[in-house]
Design an enzyme around this catalytic site. Sequence first.
Site, mmCIF file in Angstrom:
data_model
loop_
_atom_site.group_PDB
_atom_site.id
_atom_site.type_symbol
_atom_site.label_atom_id
_atom_site.label_comp_id
_atom_site.label_asym_id
_atom_site.label_seq_id
_atom_site.Cartn_x
_atom_site.Cartn_y
_atom_site.Cartn_z
ATOM 1 N N ARG A 69 -4.928 -21.618 2.444
ATOM 2 C CA ARG A 69 -6.188 -20.957 2.784
ATOM 3 C C ARG A 69 -7.386 -21.708 2.190
ATOM 4 O O ARG A 69 -8.422 -21.868 2.826
ATOM 5 C CB ARG A 69 -6.183 -19.521 2.255
ATOM 6 C CG ARG A 69 -5.158 -18.628 2.934
ATOM 7 C CD ARG A 69 -5.152 -17.257 2.311
ATOM 8 N NE ARG A 69 -4.259 -16.336 2.996
ATOM 9 C CZ ARG A 69 -3.028 -16.033 2.577
ATOM 10 N NH1 ARG A 69 -2.547 -16.564 1.476
ATOM 11 N NH2 ARG A 69 -2.284 -15.188 3.257
ATOM 12 N N HIS A 87 -6.045 -13.424 -3.012
ATOM 13 C CA HIS A 87 -5.345 -13.382 -1.713
ATOM 14 C C HIS A 87 -4.734 -14.764 -1.481
ATOM 15 O O HIS A 87 -5.307 -15.618 -0.796
ATOM 16 C CB HIS A 87 -6.348 -13.023 -0.616
ATOM 17 C CG HIS A 87 -5.714 -12.860 0.739
ATOM 18 N ND1 HIS A 87 -4.628 -12.056 0.974
ATOM 19 C CD2 HIS A 87 -6.027 -13.409 1.941
ATOM 20 C CE1 HIS A 87 -4.297 -12.111 2.246
ATOM 21 N NE2 HIS A 87 -5.123 -12.933 2.854
ATOM 22 N N ASP A 125 -20.896 -13.673 18.598
ATOM 23 C CA ASP A 125 -20.156 -14.935 18.424
ATOM 24 C C ASP A 125 -21.071 -16.086 18.820
ATOM 25 O O ASP A 125 -21.936 -15.928 19.696
ATOM 26 C CB ASP A 125 -18.891 -14.939 19.308
ATOM 27 C CG ASP A 125 -17.876 -15.976 18.852
ATOM 28 O OD1 ASP A 125 -16.864 -15.595 18.244
ATOM 29 O OD2 ASP A 125 -18.109 -17.189 19.088
ATOM 30 N N ASN A 149 -15.501 -23.753 6.327
ATOM 31 C CA ASN A 149 -16.092 -22.445 6.658
ATOM 32 C C ASN A 149 -17.318 -22.071 5.835
ATOM 33 O O ASN A 149 -17.978 -21.083 6.147
ATOM 34 C CB ASN A 149 -15.019 -21.344 6.510
ATOM 35 C CG ASN A 149 -14.016 -21.375 7.663
ATOM 36 O OD1 ASN A 149 -14.284 -21.948 8.714
ATOM 37 N ND2 ASN A 149 -12.864 -20.766 7.465
ATOM 38 N N ARG A 171 -6.299 -21.814 9.498
ATOM 39 C CA ARG A 171 -5.571 -22.959 8.944
ATOM 40 C C ARG A 171 -4.454 -23.423 9.873
ATOM 41 O O ARG A 171 -3.955 -22.663 10.704
ATOM 42 C CB ARG A 171 -5.029 -22.632 7.558
ATOM 43 C CG ARG A 171 -4.072 -21.480 7.516
ATOM 44 C CD ARG A 171 -3.986 -20.987 6.094
ATOM 45 N NE ARG A 171 -3.287 -19.737 6.035
ATOM 46 C CZ ARG A 171 -2.193 -19.527 5.326
ATOM 47 N NH1 ARG A 171 -1.693 -20.504 4.601
ATOM 48 N NH2 ARG A 171 -1.619 -18.353 5.306
ATOM 49 N N GLY A 225 -18.085 -12.934 14.914
ATOM 50 C CA GLY A 225 -16.905 -13.728 15.232
ATOM 51 C C GLY A 225 -16.018 -12.878 16.127
ATOM 52 O O GLY A 225 -15.410 -11.914 15.647
ATOM 53 N N GLY A 265 -11.600 -10.844 15.015
ATOM 54 C CA GLY A 265 -12.770 -10.028 15.360
ATOM 55 C C GLY A 265 -12.490 -9.096 16.532
ATOM 56 O O GLY A 265 -12.732 -7.887 16.464
HETATM 57 P P1 NAD Z 1 -10.544 -17.543 15.882
HETATM 58 O O1 NAD Z 1 -10.632 -19.028 15.978
HETATM 59 O O2 NAD Z 1 -9.715 -16.815 16.872
HETATM 60 O O3 NAD Z 1 -12.029 -16.917 15.933
HETATM 61 C C1 NAD Z 1 -13.077 -17.378 15.156
HETATM 62 C C2 NAD Z 1 -14.360 -17.109 15.941
HETATM 63 O O4 NAD Z 1 -15.481 -17.372 15.073
HETATM 64 C C3 NAD Z 1 -14.528 -17.974 17.170
HETATM 65 O O5 NAD Z 1 -14.680 -17.163 18.325
HETATM 66 C C4 NAD Z 1 -15.807 -18.779 16.877
HETATM 67 O O6 NAD Z 1 -16.577 -19.053 18.042
HETATM 68 C C5 NAD Z 1 -16.521 -17.844 15.923
HETATM 69 N N1 NAD Z 1 -17.572 -18.464 15.107
HETATM 70 C C6 NAD Z 1 -17.555 -19.672 14.496
HETATM 71 N N2 NAD Z 1 -18.725 -19.856 13.825
HETATM 72 C C7 NAD Z 1 -19.468 -18.741 14.003
HETATM 73 C C8 NAD Z 1 -20.755 -18.310 13.559
HETATM 74 N N3 NAD Z 1 -21.507 -19.097 12.783
HETATM 75 N N4 NAD Z 1 -21.204 -17.098 13.939
HETATM 76 C C9 NAD Z 1 -20.454 -16.304 14.753
HETATM 77 N N5 NAD Z 1 -19.226 -16.665 15.203
HETATM 78 C C10 NAD Z 1 -18.745 -17.855 14.842
HETATM 79 O O7 NAD Z 1 -10.047 -17.230 14.401
HETATM 80 P P2 NAD Z 1 -9.403 -15.849 13.868
HETATM 81 O O8 NAD Z 1 -7.937 -15.902 14.014
HETATM 82 O O9 NAD Z 1 -10.179 -14.735 14.447
HETATM 83 O O10 NAD Z 1 -9.725 -15.980 12.309
HETATM 84 C C11 NAD Z 1 -11.056 -15.892 11.858
HETATM 85 C C12 NAD Z 1 -11.128 -16.097 10.344
HETATM 86 O O11 NAD Z 1 -10.406 -15.031 9.689
HETATM 87 C C13 NAD Z 1 -10.457 -17.394 9.872
HETATM 88 O O12 NAD Z 1 -11.181 -17.973 8.819
HETATM 89 C C14 NAD Z 1 -9.087 -16.927 9.376
HETATM 90 O O13 NAD Z 1 -8.516 -17.805 8.440
HETATM 91 C C15 NAD Z 1 -9.497 -15.607 8.755
HETATM 92 N N6 NAD Z 1 -8.383 -14.662 8.506
HETATM 93 C C16 NAD Z 1 -8.456 -13.924 7.381
HETATM 94 C C17 NAD Z 1 -7.456 -13.045 7.060
HETATM 95 C C18 NAD Z 1 -7.568 -12.234 5.783
HETATM 96 O O14 NAD Z 1 -6.603 -11.574 5.421
HETATM 97 N N7 NAD Z 1 -8.682 -12.261 5.072
HETATM 98 C C19 NAD Z 1 -6.347 -12.923 7.888
HETATM 99 C C20 NAD Z 1 -6.300 -13.676 9.066
HETATM 100 C C21 NAD Z 1 -7.336 -14.551 9.369
#
Ligand code: NAD
Length: 303
Positions: free
Chosen positions: A87, A172, A32, A94, A81, A8, A13
């Site tokens: 969340r 979380h 990705d 997902n 979200r 990702g 990422g």
């Molecule tokens: P984003 O939309 O910027 O990026 C997500 C990426 O995932 C996209 O580039 C998409 O093409 C890619 N993707 C989708 N399906 C895929 C697959 N099967 N294989 C590979 N890549 C794939 O989103 P973001 O802001 O980077 O957030 C990503 C995730 O992290 C979200 O679920 C978000 O809620 C989560 N997040 C978690 C925390 C935490 O504290 N755990 C904090 C912030 C965000």
Amino acid sequence: MANIAIIGAGNVGANTAFFIAERNIGSVVMYDVQDGLAQGKALDMMEAAPIRAYQYAISGTDSWDEVRESSVAIVTAGSVREPGSKREDLYLRNRDIIDDIAHNLADYSGTVLIATEPVDPMTMRFVTASGLPRERVLGLGGVLDSVRLRYILARVLGITAENITATVIGRHSDQMIALPEYTRVSGVPVSMLMEQTDLEGAIEETRRAGDVIVEMSQRASSYYGPSAAAADVCQAVVWDTHRVLPVSFVWDGQYGIDGVAMSLPAVLGKTGIDRILEPVLDDNMVATLSDSAEELRTISAQA
Ligand code: NAD
């Protein structure tokens, strides 16, 4: 062969790759589903290397074989979200992505760090779908909540965050549990330095930190803080530092709870979780953990 794979290459990422490069933690390969995205962002970052003195390469790939050669895989693939949502609303959106990645990493020999939300249920799901041992599947939960609390306390107290230690455990979500006894400024309990109401205010701000960023920015969830926290966990594992950080993992009897993932402080090294630390909790905290476990089971049981 890269040390670290990031699945990702979106906001979390790519920024995780950036922080890893800035700290020279190791080489990174990003993957990705969106064609060329990982390669393009990797090239952009490498063009900063002559100025920023990166010692390791960042690359993009379409190959799972290349991902599997790494020693840490950070999963940041999936939807974010919308303002006003929780969340856990992302679970149904997902979970297929997590299943797909878990199947591709079923014979993975490294440690996996899940960021995809809702992180605790996704950590549980990843363990089940991949069959990897629970010690090698970590979730990005308490480490981010703890760093947010450190920042907020530093601001309130007018003291550098470097001197503040804080431990946030549990789910979380707004059910996270901050531990005042374990929150200190150069060893001094924070309760000696601020009024109880101010401390409660700082904890409440931490609880809402993710929601506030989504509401303010309207378009994206937070990613700089999460990416910095992910790079921190990654460094502890890749460098085998045995640093203690609160991470989510599938519990095995901690506080009488089995089979759900929440955060506790853990000693992290090259085999993932080396040891788990169990802080002393009061009855209310243990009751909150039990409620969280029930809710996590309900989220995970959705058809
Ligand atoms: P984003 O939309 O910027 O990026 C997500 C990426 O995932 C996209 O580039 C998409 O093409 C890619 N993707 C989708 N399906 C895929 C697959 N099967 N294989 C590979 N890549 C794939 O989103 P973001 O802001 O980077 O957030 C990503 C995730 O992290 C979200 O679920 C978000 O809620 C989560 N997040 C978690 C925390 C935490 O504290 N755990 C904090 C912030 C965000």
